[in-house]
Structures are given as C-alpha cells and as structure tokens.
Write a protein that holds these residues in place. Structure first.
Motif, PDB file in Angstrom:
ATOM      1  N   SER A   1     -68.728 -22.547 -47.576  1.00 51.20           N
ATOM      2  CA  SER A   1     -69.664 -23.659 -47.361  1.00 51.20           C
ATOM      3  C   SER A   1     -69.585 -24.652 -48.518  1.00 51.20           C
ATOM      4  O   SER A   1     -70.039 -25.783 -48.394  1.00 51.20           O
TER       5      SER A   1
ATOM      6  N   SER B   1     -70.482 -25.489 -39.559  1.00 53.09           N
ATOM      7  CA  SER B   1     -70.708 -25.807 -38.151  1.00 53.09           C
ATOM      8  C   SER B   1     -70.461 -24.546 -37.341  1.00 53.09           C
ATOM      9  O   SER B   1     -69.898 -23.580 -37.856  1.00 53.09           O
TER      10      SER B   1
ATOM     11  N   VAL C   1     -65.698 -33.498 -43.645  1.00 51.31           N
ATOM     12  CA  VAL C   1     -66.552 -32.862 -44.640  1.00 51.31           C
ATOM     13  C   VAL C   1     -65.721 -32.357 -45.829  1.00 51.31           C
ATOM     14  O   VAL C   1     -65.994 -32.716 -46.974  1.00 51.31           O
ATOM     15  N   PRO C   2     -64.696 -31.539 -45.590  1.00 48.68           N
ATOM     16  CA  PRO C   2     -63.900 -31.106 -46.744  1.00 48.68           C
ATOM     17  C   PRO C   2     -63.222 -32.273 -47.472  1.00 48.68           C
ATOM     18  O   PRO C   2     -63.075 -32.227 -48.686  1.00 48.68           O
TER      19      PRO C   2
ATOM     20  N   ASP D   1     -73.182 -33.695 -48.395  1.00 45.89           N
ATOM     21  CA  ASP D   1     -74.022 -34.060 -49.532  1.00 45.89           C
ATOM     22  C   ASP D   1     -73.512 -35.408 -50.062  1.00 45.89           C
ATOM     23  O   ASP D   1     -72.395 -35.505 -50.555  1.00 45.89           O
TER      24      ASP D   1
ATOM     25  N   ILE E   1     -69.778 -30.849 -31.881  1.00 49.58           N
ATOM     26  CA  ILE E   1     -70.376 -31.398 -33.096  1.00 49.58           C
ATOM     27  C   ILE E   1     -70.824 -32.836 -32.874  1.00 49.58           C
ATOM     28  O   ILE E   1     -71.917 -33.224 -33.266  1.00 49.58           O
TER      29      ILE E   1
ATOM     30  N   ALA F   1     -74.901 -36.586 -42.163  1.00 46.58           N
ATOM     31  CA  ALA F   1     -75.985 -35.613 -42.221  1.00 46.58           C
ATOM     32  C   ALA F   1     -75.454 -34.232 -42.585  1.00 46.58           C
ATOM     33  O   ALA F   1     -76.196 -33.377 -43.053  1.00 46.58           O
ATOM     34  N   GLY F   2     -74.162 -34.022 -42.386  1.00 46.19           N
ATOM     35  CA  GLY F   2     -73.570 -32.728 -42.731  1.00 46.19           C
ATOM     36  C   GLY F   2     -72.882 -32.726 -44.082  1.00 46.19           C
ATOM     37  O   GLY F   2     -72.180 -31.789 -44.417  1.00 46.19           O
TER      38      GLY F   2
ATOM     39  N   ASN G   1     -68.301 -23.933 -35.332  1.00 46.40           N
ATOM     40  CA  ASN G   1     -66.868 -23.651 -35.156  1.00 46.40           C
ATOM     41  C   ASN G   1     -66.204 -23.156 -36.425  1.00 46.40           C
ATOM     42  O   ASN G   1     -65.000 -22.960 -36.450  1.00 46.40           O
TER      43      ASN G   1
ATOM     44  N   LYS H   1     -65.873 -33.828 -49.667  1.00 40.08           N
ATOM     45  CA  LYS H   1     -66.236 -32.911 -50.753  1.00 40.08           C
ATOM     46  C   LYS H   1     -65.168 -32.937 -51.835  1.00 40.08           C
ATOM     47  O   LYS H   1     -65.473 -32.987 -53.029  1.00 40.08           O
TER      48      LYS H   1
ATOM     49  N   ILE I   1     -66.767 -25.775 -49.872  1.00 39.99           N
ATOM     50  CA  ILE I   1     -65.616 -26.675 -49.806  1.00 39.99           C
ATOM     51  C   ILE I   1     -65.412 -27.286 -48.425  1.00 39.99           C
ATOM     52  O   ILE I   1     -64.660 -28.245 -48.291  1.00 39.99           O
ATOM     53  N   GLY I   2     -66.075 -26.738 -47.424  1.00 37.10           N
ATOM     54  CA  GLY I   2     -65.818 -27.252 -46.084  1.00 37.10           C
ATOM     55  C   GLY I   2     -67.101 -27.491 -45.319  1.00 37.10           C
ATOM     56  O   GLY I   2     -68.173 -27.548 -45.898  1.00 37.10           O
ATOM     57  N   ASN I   3     -66.975 -27.626 -44.003  1.00 38.41           N
ATOM     58  CA  ASN I   3     -68.145 -27.942 -43.210  1.00 38.41           C
ATOM     59  C   ASN I   3     -68.801 -26.685 -42.684  1.00 38.41           C
ATOM     60  O   ASN I   3     -68.160 -25.671 -42.490  1.00 38.41           O
TER      61      ASN I   3
ATOM     62  N   SER J   1     -75.560 -28.478 -32.756  1.00 38.63           N
ATOM     63  CA  SER J   1     -74.102 -28.541 -32.916  1.00 38.63           C
ATOM     64  C   SER J   1     -73.627 -29.252 -34.167  1.00 38.63           C
ATOM     65  O   SER J   1     -72.622 -28.869 -34.734  1.00 38.63           O
ATOM     66  N   PRO J   2     -74.295 -30.324 -34.619  1.00 39.32           N
ATOM     67  CA  PRO J   2     -73.708 -31.078 -35.734  1.00 39.32           C
ATOM     68  C   PRO J   2     -73.589 -30.238 -37.004  1.00 39.32           C
ATOM     69  O   PRO J   2     -74.273 -29.237 -37.167  1.00 39.32           O
ATOM     70  N   ASN J   3     -72.709 -30.690 -37.882  1.00 40.59           N
ATOM     71  CA  ASN J   3     -72.521 -30.031 -39.166  1.00 40.59           C
ATOM     72  C   ASN J   3     -73.826 -29.986 -39.941  1.00 40.59           C
ATOM     73  O   ASN J   3     -74.647 -30.888 -39.854  1.00 40.59           O
ATOM     74  N   LYS J   4     -73.972 -28.927 -40.730  1.00 44.38           N
ATOM     75  CA  LYS J   4     -75.125 -28.839 -41.620  1.00 44.38           C
ATOM     76  C   LYS J   4     -74.671 -29.152 -43.044  1.00 44.38           C
ATOM     77  O   LYS J   4     -73.565 -28.796 -43.438  1.00 44.38           O
ATOM     78  N   GLU J   5     -75.568 -29.791 -43.777  1.00 39.63           N
ATOM     79  CA  GLU J   5     -75.211 -30.183 -45.122  1.00 39.63           C
ATOM     80  C   GLU J   5     -75.549 -29.068 -46.105  1.00 39.63           C
ATOM     81  O   GLU J   5     -76.688 -28.636 -46.195  1.00 39.63           O
ATOM     82  N   VAL J   6     -74.529 -28.560 -46.799  1.00 43.91           N
ATOM     83  CA  VAL J   6     -74.751 -27.604 -47.879  1.00 43.91           C
ATOM     84  C   VAL J   6     -74.196 -28.249 -49.136  1.00 43.91           C
ATOM     85  O   VAL J   6     -72.993 -28.504 -49.240  1.00 43.91           O
ATOM     86  N   ALA J   7     -75.069 -28.525 -50.098  1.00 49.51           N
ATOM     87  CA  ALA J   7     -74.647 -29.280 -51.280  1.00 49.51           C
ATOM     88  C   ALA J   7     -74.073 -28.344 -52.334  1.00 49.51           C
ATOM     89  O   ALA J   7     -74.483 -27.193 -52.446  1.00 49.51           O
TER      90      ALA J   7
ATOM     91  N   ARG K   1     -75.432 -22.381 -32.295  1.00 50.97           N
ATOM     92  CA  ARG K   1     -75.528 -23.739 -31.764  1.00 50.97           C
ATOM     93  C   ARG K   1     -76.929 -23.991 -31.203  1.00 50.97           C
ATOM     94  O   ARG K   1     -77.509 -25.055 -31.390  1.00 50.97           O
ATOM     95  N   SER K   2     -77.475 -22.992 -30.514  1.00 51.88           N
ATOM     96  CA  SER K   2     -78.801 -23.169 -29.937  1.00 51.88           C
ATOM     97  C   SER K   2     -79.857 -23.251 -31.029  1.00 51.88           C
ATOM     98  O   SER K   2     -80.816 -24.003 -30.913  1.00 51.88           O
TER      99      SER K   2
END
Lengths: 387, 428, 562
Positions: C476, C482, B242-243, B274, B46, B271-272, C484, B246, C478-480, C382-388, C377-378
């Motif tokens: 998604s 990614s 992140v958690p 909100d 990550i 970036a990951g 993993n 949040k 409550i957490g990250n 790799s970095p976390n994605k933001e889900v609002a 990942r490809s």
C-alpha cells in the motif's frame, strides 16, 4: 487407480446409447434452435430471437474449448492454465482473415493495410500478415499456429518431464507472456484494441442473421466433430495409456511406453481444437483482443471443466455452457453482486459435488447402469497425491 | 431405459439452456428504458462504477420531476465486467432484448470499439462520456467527452507559454493503447510544428497496470537534467497512476521544476492518492469540481444527496454524463418520441447549461462544444483552475495535425450526412 | 552597490531565470538583493506593503506576482510570513478585500489580518475565498523566500543554490560564487560551489583557467556536468587542447555514470525483487509447504492493504495528528492478525476438505477470491483508496550522481528481509516450526508421533495468509489500494515460487531477487514490457532445464510431489 477396463465383457464405447444421446443433442442444437429462430413467430414464447443465436454460438465455442482442456486435464493429467492462449491464437488467425476482408471499407479506406497499421504509420503489410486474404490459408493457420506452438512448448516441457503444478504454472507463464506481447502496439496485432469492425466472412455480411445462424451451425458441427474426436482418442488404446500415465506416470514409463510422445500428441490435438474454437468464436462476438490471453481466462476454462465434471468430456461442454449462461444471466439480473453467486458456485461445486454436474447425474437414482457400461472415467480423486 | 436416460439428460440440458434466456423482461407499460453499460467488476470498475451511479442519479432526478413524456424512466444496469466481448454481448442484449431507448456507457476505447458494430447494426444510441482519441464519428454514438483538441493541445500550449513556465523539452509518457498513442502522435506533430526538435521529445509506453516506475521516473529526471525546462505529458491510464505519482513525489520531482500534466487523472483518481507532495502538478479537463457557479453547486449537492456521502467527489466524465443525459431528455421531449432516428435529429444543436459554467452544445459531428480548463493539484485532492478558454471549443472528430485525416469531414446533416468522408453525400 | 553583483543575481535566482519576463526578473532581482544581501529595510517601501498585500488578492496571476515582488521588495519582516502563508494555501481573501492568514491547527481556525498582524474577529472562515497560486507564482515565492539563496542560513538551501548555479553558468556568476565560496565552511557546499564556479569559468576564463575548470568538472558525477561538457565541446572554434581535455573528462564521467547507472538499476532490481518476495513468501508457505494452490492469496494481500487504510483512517479520526505517522507500525501487526485469522477460517471451512486435491483447491480458492474481491468492493467501493506514506517514508535521498533512493522502497527492502528472517527463525527454531516441517515431510508419521496435524495445518495456512497481509501493508506504500490489488501480484508470485523451487524459502528469496534484478537490468535496453516478456520466457526455458526449480527438493520427498 486405473479404472479403464480391459476385460472381454466390456461394452463398446460406440454403442446405441451413446449414439442416441449424441444424435439427440445434435438435433436439439443443430435443428431445433434454427427452426425456432427462423420459423417461429418472433413474439411466440418458444422463439429463439436473433440476438440469442450468436450468444448460443459463443457458449458452444467455449464448450469446444472446455472439451479440449478436458482432453488433456481429465485424461492425461496435464492441467494447462494456458489453454486460453491457444484459443486466442486461433482467434487472432481468424481475426486477421476478417480484417483483410474489410478492404477499402475501413476508416482510412486503405486497401493494402488495416486501419490500425495506417494509424501506426506502417509502410507495408508485415510478413506475418501475408496470405491472410485467403480463407484456406487462414484456416490452415488457425490449426497450425496453435498446433505448432503447443508442439514446441509441449516438446520442451514433456521431454524434460515437467509435471504437475510446475507445468500448470509455466503454461500460465506462457499465456501471461503472450498477453503482454499482444498488448504491445508494436507487435502488429492492433494492441489493446485488437482486431474488430469486421465486415464479411466468405463473402457473407457478418451482421446478417443468416450469417450468424450459419456460424452457429458451423459451431454445432465443430462441437460434434470435436466431441467425437476426443471420445475416439480417449477410448482408444492411446486413451488408456493416457489414463494410466495420469494416475501413475512413472509406472507407465517403466512399462516401456513413451509418455512424452503420448502427452505431446494429445496436447497438440487439444491446442488445435482450442484454436478452432477461437476461430469460430471471433466472428460471432465481433472482436479479438489480448484480454483473451489473460491468465484469469485460462483459469476460468479449468473451472468450467471442473463444474461440469472432469474427465467426462460431455461434462466439460455442459460446464462451459452452464457457467457462461449463469454469467450472462447474473450480470444482468444481479449486476452488483453476481460475483458472490459465481464465487459461491465454484466453492460449492468443489465441496459438495467434487465430480461435477455429470458426477451428480450419475449418482441420481435413475435406472442404474449395468456393469460394463462405457468407461466410467471419473477423475480418480486419490490419484493426485498431496505435495 | 437407456434411451430414456439419454433423453432425460438432453431434455434437462435443453431446459437449462432456454430456462434462463426465456426469462423475458416483463415489458412494463408506461416506462422508458435506458441502458447503463459500465463495468462494475474487473479492472475498470475503479472508474466506471461512479458513472453508473451518476446515471442512476439523473434517472432518479428526472422521475422526481415527473418523468419523460409522461412516463417513468427506468435504468437497466448490466455488468460487462471489464471484458470487451462481454460489452458487445451486453450491448446487443440491451438493445435487442431490453429494447432500451438509449445506452449510457463504456470507458475504454476498446469497449467502445467492441460495441460500435452492434450499435450500428441495431441502430442503437450510445452516449460515451470519456475523453478519447477522436478519429471516429459514428451515426449511433454521441461523444460527450473531450476530443484531443479539447484537452491535449490546449494543455501543451499552456505549458509552452509564459504562464505555464515555458517548457522546451517534453516527455510524453503513456499507457500502450490507442488513446495515448493517438494523443502523443497529435502532440508530437503539434510540438514539431512549434519548432521543438525531435531530440527534445521523449516518448515512452508502459503496459496497463504498470506498477514499478523507478526506472521510468529516473529516466525522466535524467532527461530533464539537460538544462532546458522540461514538462511531462501523462496519458497514463487508471491503475498505473497511483504508483506513478507515489514514485514521482518520493523522487522529489516538484511541479515548479518538472510539471506533469495528466489527461486521465481527475478528482476521483486523486482521491486514491496522497496529494500533499503533488501540489502544482496539472490536469487538463473540461470541468473541475472546484469550479464555482450555481449549476455546479447544484450538481455537487445532487450527487452528495444521491450517494449519501458528502466526501464523494465529482469529475469530468460524470459531468459528461450529466450533459449527455440532459441533452438526451431534451431531445426526447423535442421529438416527442424515444425513436432513435427522431431523437438523433433532435440532438443537433441541443444546449445544456453545464456544471463547468458554460453552455455545452451538441454539434452535427456528434461531439460537444465545451470549455478547456487547466487545473493544478492542491493539497486536498482538488484542482485550482489556473487557466481556461474564453469560450467553449468545438471538438474535432478528425485531427488537423494528422496527415491521414486530411480533408476528412464529420457532419451528420445535409448535404454531408457522414462521419468520415471527404465529399458530401448529396450534391445538387 | 557594485554593478557586477546586480547582473550576477540573474543567475543565482534560477527558478526565476527560467521565466522570460525580463522586466519582472529585473525588478525582483533588485528586491532580493535588498532583502538578503543587504537586509536593509527601506522605510520608503513599507508604505507599499498594504497595497502589495491587497494585490495578492488580485484576480490575475500577473497581479499576484507583482504583489509578491513588491512584498519581497518591502523588506518587511512580515513579508516572509505572508509569503509562506501564500505558498502553504493559508491566505484568504475576505469579501471586503482584506487579506487574512488562516491558521487551522488544532481546534477552530485562527484568522490574522495579513497587513496589520492583528487577529481578526469579525470574519468567519467559511465566508473567505482561497487565494490561488500556480506553478510560476510558486517558483517566485520560493525564490523570494530565499530558500535558494547562496547566503541563506539554511544549509540545504545553500547547497541547492550552489548546485543550481551550475545550470545557469555565466561569466557574471563567477564573482558571486567566489564571494560566497570565501564565506562558506561546509565542505559539501564548497565542493558544489567550486563545481559551479568551474562551470562558469569554462565558458569565460582564460585557457589555463578553463583547463583547470575541466579538471575540476571531470571529477564530478553529475549528469548535468556531462551535458555541460558536451555543450562546451561543440562550441565553435575551440582550442584542440581544451577539446581533448574535455573529451577525457567526459569519458571519465561517462564511465562513472555508467557504473552509477548499473548501481541504480541494481537497487531498483532489489527493490522490485523485495516486492515480489513479499508477495510470494506467504504463497511459498501455503503452496510450497502445504501444497495448496491458493488463488485467493492475492486477496489476502489486498485485505492487508485495506487494513492499512482502515487503521490510517482510525488514526486520523481519533488520535492527535502527531501520532499519525505511527499508523503503519500498528497496521502491520493488525494486518497480520486479520489476514491470518481469515486464513485460518478459510482453511477450517474449506481447504481442509480438499487436501490431496491441489487442483481442486485452485477452483475453490478462485471462487473465494471472487467473493473477497466483491466483498471489499461492496464495503469500500470500487475506486482506489488513499493510503499516505508516513513522513518518515516520504521522499528520498540522492546517493550519488542522480542515483536516487526513496525511503519507502528502502524500508520495504528492510521490512522484507526482517519478515523473511523471522519466518526462517519460526521454521527452524520453534516447536511450531518443527511440527510444520514434520507434517510437510510425512504427515502420517507426524500424526503417529502425536503432532496435531489438523491444528498445524490451520496455523500454517494462517501464517502464510498473515504474511500476505503484512505484504499488503507494504504494497500500500508504493501502489494503489483497490479491490484488484491482488490480481496484479498473484501470477508473479506463482512464478517466483516455482522458479525458486517449491517448498524452499531460500529458493523463494533467490528467485524473487534474481527475477527483480534481471527485470530491471533488462528494462533500460528492452523497455518495460519486452523486459518482462524476456523474463517470463527465461523462466519457461529454465523450468525445462530444472523441472523442479532453482532449489529442488531431492530424494523421496521430491518424488512424492509428482
């Protein structure tokens, strides 16, 4: 489907063919490698460079670990998804001994306490660290700690007849719990950083190539002994009972055998072997930390065994070496996509070569074995019933 | 026949064993190799993949400008897969087999500890780009990230001060490993020296990847209900952030009431997340992407051009790699060779204009002088710099707030020549 | 103006009282009073408006703060607008020093001169500098905007102010609170005001007043009141009667808070349990019903979370912003279908060749999980994605005494039970469910009865995977998100299924909830890590007692499992 033959025409498992293979492998690993390392010019294409020696040593440690898992999984049907825990426990015992050898050469120069304890403001050495200054004590602990742990765990589990996937999952719970526990800095085992920065082992500087070669040779010898021990167990009468209970435990019990005792014995022996593997591993890689307890690591051991061929002993060792070799190579050659290769290898192995590498070898069209060859103890595929 | 068969198997085994390792890297003449030792898979991917790309960008850049000492620079990328023993193995591989001139890599403390003996034994050169706990100065490592005195202490001072809201009560929330432990230990000593009572400090540790923060966030609220202005210092690492954020935003903890200052959360981590409800929470670093100066504009543009994605952010560890790589290249030019001992000598005092807008200087304790900046999160996931030091601060390898570090000196020049000693190595 | 109200103001601007700059507070107090109590715009101050606005573009936070105070002082109706723009990061500074408000709604940005209120045509949005605020300034703006005043027309604001007055109790607040109490109609706000009034009287009033105050406070369920009484009890030279009364009130609050604490822990436990349950239901089907050890289950969850991310991005890119909140409703079925199809594919291409070899499916699906992780990942990096969180899942509400329930967790609990209920219906009330159960109990017999077992297998696996996908959407929130993500949940999911008893949905439900609750009840005492270790050890020991889990299958079906 019990495949062990009991008839009189059976060939001895300790026949000349077996010894030839054993001695040849021993010579290649124990003599050829050191020769190529010490007495061949470094620029020769046949030379084994210094950096390769601990790497080979590491593979062989994994091979011992895989052997120990194959003993319980391939022969007694106990799929332990927690064998990495025994490996790590043995490793920690060795790590503690190595930490005590640092003496005043640590960062804080404290002879009484390892660095991380000085840092966490320990006043004195915790009781469970006592005695680790002495190699003999540490060596005993390397075998005792995983052994006793496995004995207690196994006694609880086998007595109440926890089998199959349930057993697999609680062994996973065991290693998971240990993983979390060892991460805690308050446990007194160095937390996430684990134990590292070793200096000496038995008075030898661990960074010297000679020491490395010595450790490698010790691992080769350890592997040899472990293999002989496993083979001795599997071809003995106990081995036959194990095979029988792997395939139909209830029937064996009805015949009057104590399956609990048989399983407990083999589980404990296996844990001790895993512990020894861990102890040999630590000085060669230079660090032991809680990630060795991670459930994923233990699953990987099962995969080595599967790839090599379950229930064949030699297959487990080959699987461990080859998978790790592939990993070493791919993480450098294809760092971005190596997981595709490794994942694909696992999928293909199960689909195309369900009996592993050794199974493939046995099917190859070279000189056929005559009837009565030593125990063809492949895992009986039909035996594992569908849940 | 049987013997033949056995031999066959043994031979195949041996071939398999040596086949792969025998694939020696074709030593191309006229290139300088550097190693990139960052996890590209596993839990640390990550954070670390971006750093791999940063180094590749720097290599690309230097080659476009004609290379180094008339040779092309070639990056050898390996994947240690977030596996600490594998880090040591790969480090050995890079130095002994690939014969790299320097290695840029590692993120976690444990990965650094794992490779340290290898670098010292084989006399390699490691550039370590992440903020860390200090307590170390190896001859073979250059630390381009922040030491605690370049991040943690200024941040706490800021929150204590008028500008930061005058916090009187402190929650030190961290992941249970050595960096938070050390940082919190230093902070605790620092806070006590400033007259904060022990009752007003709450320290809590959670495991890696911790995801259920309900209880902890409720406990923070309760701790803050005591009436005094409360601030949270977070050394929570990686995945668990992140958690945590949040839960924090949903539990209605506003920055103007309970500010949270983090040392491991930068643009990449945000970036990951909100960030709409996190506006005003803080982070302390030596660089923020939002800093305005020509060097930083160039750095950001270079990054966007290289990664071909204008939305990718830059962050502090990337800046550290930028500085580290530039310094190494300058030192190689100055020394006229990539020989580790010569380059090390040339590193001391090396200056690089950094994207932070300051000039980063390599000190003889193998750490950098860098500015300290405090940023507040804004809705678009960037930071507004609300406070920064007037000049670059020199990193302390050993903390003056820790009793066991008393009198320890890290200085690799004459007469000291040591990273951990109380007396000089040479006396006249 | 009565002086007492002047001094009282210090207490009811709590965000400000926290700072230490007395003079600024004093000035500001003046301004607020002018603005809100008397609302009399003083024309003499309006001249300073443009100067104050220019001050907002100043370099230091101190200068900006001065400007904010001046604006509040001006009493101009435009001041509130400007301050809101400042708080919302919509204020910009032009190179010529002009301060403009930028409005980026739909379409192109609209610029308005802050001082005149006229549209600005000669500036481009790109050439403007943002005017930065910090926490302290933010607090000042909030206070200046009157969101914290006791006399605000906004109910929430009044409530907040009434509650905050508790923290800043003093004799001076009394008069102000009494005045506002007289005007207040809302019963909840009245209660809060009375409590704050009592808090102030506690330290200022006569003995009778104090006793009455203690009685009022004793009925509260607020940790702050508890701290207040604690503080009061240890003030010097306290009357023994008061000491005792305070002690009794404390004990009453304590016992209430203890119950509330247990209630909060229970909710947290149920929430954790629902997360475990969501992660485990899919596994309960593939592992429990089909006997397939699917190590790629975690990756199915992960793909679900990425589906949520992709759907969100599509909504952001192609649909009007007011529809964005609905993305989650679309993501759930899409994730179900996507992960379900992936599951069917996996079953058809791989797992069907491995039936009857559960331990080998472990190996193969582990390989699949590595491939899926690397594939994601490809594709996504790799970095976390933001889900609002959609706005209806953002924030939470205070149930009682600091027991906070957040919307996202509440919705996930509800969602989890809906999924479980739907699954139970499918299993027990549909033809497919009947087939599924028949195949589970006796495959050969089911085949003989004409049930297409191969299709049932594929669909069952698809169903389990699809549910995992939906779980991913929920996680998604409550957490990250990614690559993993799956590995975090896989081990826990196995624990839940095995603890509950393989092949039993009820067991999975009870298993997940009890693990969640036990974990959360232990956590305050043992800490997060030890609590979890204790739960794991308990599972190991429990399995020794009941080797087939909580709800074991009985009879021949159970035997066949060995």
């Amino acid at each position: 489907m019990v495949t062990a033959r009991l008839n009189a025409g059976e060939r001895s498992p300790w026949n000349a063919r077996f010894w030839t293979g054993f001695v040849l492998s021993g010579l290649v690993l124990g003599l050829l490698v050191p020769l190529l390392n010490r007495w061949v010019a470094p620029d020769s294409p046949f030379a084994v460079p210094d950096y390769l020696v601990p790497l080979l040593g590491k593979y062989l440690c994994y091979a011992i670990l895989a052997l120990s898992l194959d003993l319980v999984w391939g022969y007694a049907g106990i799929l332990s998804l927690g064998h990495g825990a025994f490996f790590a426990l043995g490793g920690y015992c060795m790590g503690m001994y190595l930490m005590r050898q640092i003496g005043t050469r640590g960062v804080y120069g404290n002879a009484a306490l390892p660095d991380f304890m000085v840092f966490l403001q320990y006043k004195e050495l915790p009781w469970f660290w006592w005695g680790f200054d002495h190699f003999a004590y540490a060596a005993a602990m390397i075998m005792l700690v995983p052994g006793v742990f496995a004995f207690v765990f196994g006694w609880l589990a086998f007595r109440s007849r926890v089998t199959g996937v349930y057993l697999s999952i609680i062994t996973q719970a065991m290693t998971y719990a240990l993983w979390l526990a060892f991460f805690r800095n308050d446990m007194g085992f160095g937390g996430n950083n684990g134990l590292t920065d070793y200096k000496d082992i038995l008075g030898w500087d661990v960074h010297l190539p000679e020491t490395r070669l010595g450790l490698y040779l010790a691992t080769v010898i350890g592997l040899g002994i472990a293999y002989l021990l496993c083979r001795f167990i599997t071809v003995s009468k106990l081995g036959r009972v194990l095979l029988a209970l792997r395939d139909a435990e209830s029937r064996v019990r009805f015949l009057g055998y104590s399956t609990t005792h048989a399983k407990l014995f083999v589980f404990t022996v296996s844990a001790v072997l895993a512990g020894i593997a861990g102890a040999l591993y630590v000085p060669q890689v230079g660090i032991i930390n809680p990630s060795e307890f991670s459930p994923g690591n233990s699953i990987e051991v099962a995969i080595w065994v599967s790839v090599g061929g379950r229930g064949t002993l030699v297959g487990a060792a080959i699987g461990a070496v080859l998978v790790n070799l592939a990993k070493t190579w791919l993480t450098t050659a294809a760092p971005e996509i190596w997981l595709f290769f490794l994942g694909g290898l696992f999928v293909l192995t199960t689909l195309v070569f369900p009996r592993g590498i050794v199974g493939v070898f046995r099917q190859l069209p070279w000189p056929r074995r005559r009837p009565g060859a030593p125990l063809p103890i492949e895992a009986p595929i039909a035996a594992e019933k569908r849940i | 026949m049987k013997i033949l068969q056995g031999t066959c198997r043994a031979a195949l085994f041996a071939v398999a064993l040596f086949g792969a390792t025998g694939i020696a890297s074709a030593q191309t003449q006229g290139t300088i190799k550097i190693g990139v030792l960052h996890s590209l898979s596993g839990t640390m991917a990550i954070s670390e993949t971006t750093l791999k790309d940063t180094i590749l960008m720097m290599v690309d850049d230097i080659n476009k400008k004609g290379g180094l000492l008339g040779k092309k620079v070639e990056a050898v990328v390996v994947d240690p897969a977030s596996n600490w023993p594998l880090f040591a193995e790969k480090a050995r591989d890079l130095i002994a087999k690939e014969k790299v001139a320097a290695v840029f890599g590692c993120w976690t403390s444990v990965s650094r500890k794992s490779v340290l003996p290898v670098f010292e034994e084989l006399n390699g050169l490691l550039f370590y780009p992440v903020q860390y706990e200090g307590e170390e100065s190896s001859r073979n490592v250059f630390y381009t990230g922040a030491a605690p005195n370049q991040q943690a202490i200024p941040a706490v001072e800021y929150l204590m001060g008028e500008e930061g809201g005058g916090a009187k009560r402190w929650v030190l929330e961290g992941t249970d490993y050595v960096y938070p432990r050390t940082t919190n230990k230093i902070l605790e000593a620092f806070l006590k020296s400033k007259g904060v009572a022990a009752d007003d400090i709450k320290i809590n540790y959670t495991p890696f990847g911790y995801s259920d923060w309900q209880t902890e966030v409720a406990a923070i609220k309760q701790f803050a209900a005591a009436g005094k202005k409360t601030a949270v210092v977070s050394t929570i690492n990686g995945d668990a952030n992140v958690p945590f954020y949040k839960e924090l935003s949903n539990a209605g903890i506003k920055a103007s009431e309970i500010p949270v200052v983090a040392f491991s959360v930068g643009e990449e981590e945000l970036a990951g997340i909100d960030t709409k409800n996190l506006v005003g929470h803080l982070a302390a670093w030596n660089y923020f992407e939002s800093v305005k100066n020509p060097t930083n504009d160039g750095f950001i543009k270079q990054w966007h051009d290289f990664i071909k994605n204008p939305k990718r952010v830059t962050n502090d560890p990337m800046e550290a790699h930028y500085i580290g790589f530039k310094m190494w290249a300058q030192a190689v030019r100055q020394a006229g060779t990539t020989d580790v001992d010569a380059v090390r000598q040339a590193m001391y005092g090396q200056k690089v204009p950094a994207p932070s807008g300051f000039t980063a200087i390599m000190n003889t304790n193998h750490h950098l002088s860098k500015p300290v900046m405090i940023g507040e999160i804004r809705p678009d996931g960037q930071f507004d710099v609300v406070w920064q030091t007037k000049q670059a601060i020199k990193a302390d390898a050993w903390s003056p707030y820790l009793p066991e570090d008393k009198g320890k000196i890290a200085d690799w020049t004459y007469p000291w020549v040591c990273g951990n000693c109380v007396a000089a190595k040479y006396t006249d | 103006m009565p002086v007492v109200e002047f001094r009282g103001a210090e207490e009811w601007v709590p965000a400000f009282a926290g700072t230490t700059v007395k003079s600024i507070v004093h000035l500001f107090r003046l301004g607020l009073l002018a603005l809100f109590l008397f609302a009399a715009p003083l024309s003499a101050w309006a001249d300073g408006l443009s100067e104050a606005i220019a001050g907002l573009g100043g370099d230091s936070f101190a200068a900006k703060e001065k400007a904010v105070i001046a604006l509040a002082k001006s009493g101009e109706p435009r001041a509130a607008l400007i301050l809101q723009a400042l708080a919302g990061d919509r204020l910009r500074k032009a190179p010529d020093g002009r301060v403009v408000i930028i409005d980026t709604g739909r379409g192109s940005a609209k610029l308005t001169d802050a001082a005149t209120g006229q549209p600005v045509a000669d500036l481009a949005p790109e050439g403007l500098d943002r005017i930065i605020v910090n926490n302290r300034l933010r607090g000042a703006i909030e206070a200046a905007l009157g969101t914290l005043t006791l006399f605000s027309p906004d109910r929430e604001a009044r409530l907040g102010a009434a509650q905050d007055a508790l923290r800043h109790h003093s004799a001076d607040t009394v008069a102000l609170l009494e005045k506002s109490l007289a005007a207040e109609q809302d019963s909840e706000i009245r209660a809060a005001m009375q409590r704050s009034l009592a808090a102030s009287q506690l330290f200022a009033g006569s003995k009778e007043e104090r006793l009455a105050a203690i009685r009022t406070l004793g009925s509260a369920t607020d940790p702050q009141v508890k701290n207040l009484l604690d503080e009061f009890r240890y003030t010097a030279n306290i009357d023994p009667d008061l000491y005792k009364a305070a002690g009794d009130a404390l004990a009453a609050i304590d016992s209430r808070l203890r119950w509330i604490g247990i209630g909060a822990n229970l909710f947290q436990g149920i929430s954790l349990g629902s997360v475990l349950l969501l992660a485990a239901i899919g596994l309960a089907i593939t592992f429990g019903v089909m006997g397939v050890i699917n190590m790629a289950h975690g990756e199915m969850i992960m793909t679900g979370a990425y589906v949520a991310f992709v759907v969100q991005q599509l909504f952001r890119a192609f649909l009007p912003p007011d529809l964005l909140d609905a993305y989650l409703l679309v993501a759930v079925p899409v994730a179900f279908l996507f992960a379900g199809l992936l599951g069917v594919l996996l079953e058809r291409c791989l797992i069907r060749f491995l039936y009857g070899r559960p331990l080998e499916t472990l190996l193969a699906t582990w390989g699949v999980s590595l491939i899926l992780q690397q594939a994601v990942r490809s594709m996504f990096g790799s970095p976390n994605k933001e889900v609002a969180n959609p706005s209806w899942m953002t924030g939470g509400f205070d149930v009682v005494g600091g027991f906070m329930v957040t919307w996202n967790r509440l919705y996930i609990i509800v969602f989890c039970f809906v999924v479980l209920g739907a699954l139970a219906l499918i299993l027990n009330r549909t033809r497919f469910g009947l087939h599924m159960r028949a195949v589970t109990q006796n495959r050969d017999m089911a085949a003989a009865m004409g049930i297409p077992t191969a299709r049932v297998d594929a669909l069952t696996f698809g169903l389990g995977s699809g549910i995992a996908g939906m779980a991913g959407v929920a996680l998604s929130q409550i957490g990250n998100v990614s690559p993993n993500l799956g590995t975090l949940y896989i081990v826990d999911s196995f624990m839940v299924v095995v603890f509950g008893g393989v092949g039993n949905l009820m067991g999975t439900l009870v298993g997940a909830l009890s693990l969640g609750i036990v974990n959360k009840l232990l956590e305050p005492y043992a800490g997060a890590i030890l609590g979890k270790i204790a739960v794991l050890v308990a599972i190991i020991l429990f399995i020794q007692r009941r080797p087939r889990g909580l709800f074991a299958l009985k009879g021949r079906a159970a035997d066949a499992e060995a």
